[in-house]
Design an enzyme around this catalytic site. Structure first.
Site, PDB file in Angstrom:
ATOM      1  N   TYR A 122      -0.910 -10.198  -1.449  1.00 55.95           N
ATOM      2  CA  TYR A 122       0.227  -9.578  -0.748  1.00 55.95           C
ATOM      3  C   TYR A 122       0.370 -10.158   0.651  1.00 55.95           C
ATOM      4  O   TYR A 122      -0.614 -10.627   1.238  1.00 55.95           O
ATOM      5  CB  TYR A 122       0.057  -8.058  -0.694  1.00 55.95           C
ATOM      6  CG  TYR A 122      -1.104  -7.568   0.144  1.00 55.95           C
ATOM      7  CD1 TYR A 122      -0.998  -7.414   1.527  1.00 55.95           C
ATOM      8  CD2 TYR A 122      -2.320  -7.237  -0.455  1.00 55.95           C
ATOM      9  CE1 TYR A 122      -2.066  -6.952   2.287  1.00 55.95           C
ATOM     10  CE2 TYR A 122      -3.383  -6.781   0.301  1.00 55.95           C
ATOM     11  CZ  TYR A 122      -3.260  -6.640   1.674  1.00 55.95           C
ATOM     12  OH  TYR A 122      -4.315  -6.195   2.420  1.00 55.95           O
ATOM     13  N   ARG A 171      -2.575 -12.458   1.836  1.00 53.36           N
ATOM     14  CA  ARG A 171      -3.977 -12.119   1.608  1.00 53.36           C
ATOM     15  C   ARG A 171      -4.252 -12.225   0.109  1.00 53.36           C
ATOM     16  O   ARG A 171      -3.429 -11.796  -0.704  1.00 53.36           O
ATOM     17  CB  ARG A 171      -4.273 -10.679   2.043  1.00 53.36           C
ATOM     18  CG  ARG A 171      -4.050 -10.419   3.535  1.00 53.36           C
ATOM     19  CD  ARG A 171      -5.072  -9.431   4.047  1.00 53.36           C
ATOM     20  NE  ARG A 171      -6.393  -9.994   3.853  1.00 53.36           N
ATOM     21  CZ  ARG A 171      -7.508  -9.292   3.685  1.00 53.36           C
ATOM     22  NH1 ARG A 171      -7.445  -7.985   3.636  1.00 53.36           N
ATOM     23  NH2 ARG A 171      -8.668  -9.878   3.526  1.00 53.36           N
ATOM     24  N   HIS A 191     -10.319  -2.595  -1.551  1.00 51.02           N
ATOM     25  CA  HIS A 191     -11.142  -2.186  -0.400  1.00 51.02           C
ATOM     26  C   HIS A 191     -12.161  -1.133  -0.830  1.00 51.02           C
ATOM     27  O   HIS A 191     -11.820  -0.217  -1.598  1.00 51.02           O
ATOM     28  CB  HIS A 191     -10.281  -1.536   0.690  1.00 51.02           C
ATOM     29  CG  HIS A 191      -9.323  -2.457   1.360  1.00 51.02           C
ATOM     30  ND1 HIS A 191      -9.536  -2.940   2.623  1.00 51.02           N
ATOM     31  CD2 HIS A 191      -8.139  -2.975   0.956  1.00 51.02           C
ATOM     32  CE1 HIS A 191      -8.518  -3.709   2.987  1.00 51.02           C
ATOM     33  NE2 HIS A 191      -7.655  -3.745   1.986  1.00 51.02           N
ATOM     34  N   TYR A 216       0.854  -1.186   0.000  1.00 50.32           N
ATOM     35  CA  TYR A 216       0.000   0.000   0.000  1.00 50.32           C
ATOM     36  C   TYR A 216       0.894   1.240   0.000  1.00 50.32           C
ATOM     37  O   TYR A 216       2.055   1.178   0.451  1.00 50.32           O
ATOM     38  CB  TYR A 216      -0.913  -0.001   1.234  1.00 50.32           C
ATOM     39  CG  TYR A 216      -2.046  -0.994   1.091  1.00 50.32           C
ATOM     40  CD1 TYR A 216      -3.305  -0.592   0.658  1.00 50.32           C
ATOM     41  CD2 TYR A 216      -1.838  -2.349   1.322  1.00 50.32           C
ATOM     42  CE1 TYR A 216      -4.336  -1.503   0.492  1.00 50.32           C
ATOM     43  CE2 TYR A 216      -2.865  -3.274   1.156  1.00 50.32           C
ATOM     44  CZ  TYR A 216      -4.102  -2.845   0.736  1.00 50.32           C
ATOM     45  OH  TYR A 216      -5.111  -3.748   0.550  1.00 50.32           O
ATOM     46  N   HIS A 221      -7.338  -8.019  -3.671  1.00 41.80           N
ATOM     47  CA  HIS A 221      -8.642  -7.400  -3.424  1.00 41.80           C
ATOM     48  C   HIS A 221      -8.549  -5.890  -3.548  1.00 41.80           C
ATOM     49  O   HIS A 221      -7.456  -5.315  -3.487  1.00 41.80           O
ATOM     50  CB  HIS A 221      -9.152  -7.765  -2.014  1.00 41.80           C
ATOM     51  CG  HIS A 221      -8.196  -7.375  -0.935  1.00 41.80           C
ATOM     52  ND1 HIS A 221      -7.217  -8.215  -0.484  1.00 41.80           N
ATOM     53  CD2 HIS A 221      -8.049  -6.219  -0.230  1.00 41.80           C
ATOM     54  CE1 HIS A 221      -6.508  -7.599   0.462  1.00 41.80           C
ATOM     55  NE2 HIS A 221      -6.988  -6.385   0.626  1.00 41.80           N
TER      56      HIS A 221
HETATM   57 FE   LIG Z   1      -5.969  -4.977   1.812  1.00 46.43          FE
END
Ligand SMILES: [Fe+2]
Length: 304
Positions: free
Chosen positions: A193, A214, A219, A157, A217
């Site tokens: 990730y 994970r 968010h 991120y 996706h």
């Molecule tokens: Fe996430």
């Protein structure tokens, strides 16, 4: 002076909260004491283990900053976040399913024109996202802020990168639904990730032989007046970690088929010189109330 054995001690601590003025706080604290004391009794917890736990929680707190939240991560990997989500969303009545907020809801989500490429500077396969927000009867909801954020092609991120302070947000934005409840934007295809492994939570995952991944996706936080705030993800169908998400956040309904397209233009007329992906997903909101959380690093929750 009272002398307590291991069960009388529990009763005494519970009684010590008897005069707490806030009934809910009293209940929560008394139940917490019951559960913690039960844990100590059932495990015959040693001093060494108790000291380790205190040190672990201390390091978890010390790892937190304005924009990093190791406790959210701890809650996520222990399944507590999804359990809180589950007990608060028992009856969906057709509303879109919810999942974890996660630790990367960070910084200002700037209102952004529809069609903007929110990952313009980043390498990756291009993706067009088109969406609509409705109530449970399918009536479009206009003027609704929708916050969007996702990881980049390397699995990070924006807030995890060294240049976040100078470069600002990337792959995150706020869109406002139009009169038909719609919004659309361009971005890159996010990838699966690992959660951060440079802190005590990641160390626990590695040391206990769990994987840290994970599934890919995007968010979404949809926050309409008069409706329950919707905190959710849309997952990419086919991701190899869908069945073993380290934070237990996957629900079938949230897995979307991402179409691979070769059309020369995207739905809004943007030219496409190479194959691209199309995500189509609708969000259905349930009437209700509730406060959406504020992003990390933002002092006051913005009024929706
Ligand atoms: Fe996430």
């Amino acid at each position: 002076m009272p002398q307590f054995n291991e069960t009388e001690l529990t009763a005494a601590v519970i009684r010590s909260f008897e005069d707490a003025p806030d009934a809910r706080a009293k209940f929560l604290l008394q139940e917490l004491v019951k559960s913690l004391h039960d844990y100590v009794r059932r495990t015959d917890l040693t001093f060494e283990e108790w000291n380790y736990a205190i040190d672990f929680l201390t390091r978890t707190g010390q790892k937190c900053t304005d924009i990093r939240q190791e406790f959210i991560l701890l809650s996520d990997v222990l399944g507590v976040s999804m359990l809180v989500d589950a007990v608060n969303h028992r009856d969906r009545d057709g509303a879109t399913e919810t999942t974890v907020l996660g630790p990367f809801y960070v910084g200002e989500h700037k209102v952004t024109p529809h069609g903007t490429d929110i990952s313009a500077d980043l390498p990756g396969e291009r993706m067009f996202v088109q969406s609509r927000v409705t109530d449970l009867k399918g009536k479009p909801l206009a003027g609704v802020p929708v916050d969007v954020w996702h990881a980049d092609d390397d699995g990070f991120y924006d807030s995890q990168k060294a240049n976040y302070a100078t470069q600002g947000p990337s792959s995150r934005a706020r869109f406002i639904t139009d009169a038909e409840g719609k919004f659309h934007f361009r971005t890159i295809l996010p990838c699966s990730y690992p959660i951060p492994t440079d802190g005590p939570v990641g160390e626990m995952i590695i040391q206990t032989r769990r994987h840290a991944m994970r599934p890919a996706h995007v968010h979404f936080l949809v926050n309409a007046r008069g409706y329950e705030p919707l905190i959710t993800h849309v997952f990419m169908e086919g991701d190899k970690y869908l069945d073993s998400d380290v934070v237990f956040g996957v629900k079938d309904e949230l897995v979307a088929k991402i179409e691979r397209r070769t059309d020369a233009v995207m739905p809004d007329g943007t030219p496409a010189s190479e194959p691209w992906h199309l995500m189509t997903y609708e969000f259905h909101l349930k009437p209700g109330t509730g406060m959406a959380p504020a992003p990390l690093g933002v002092k006051v929750a913005e009024d929706a």
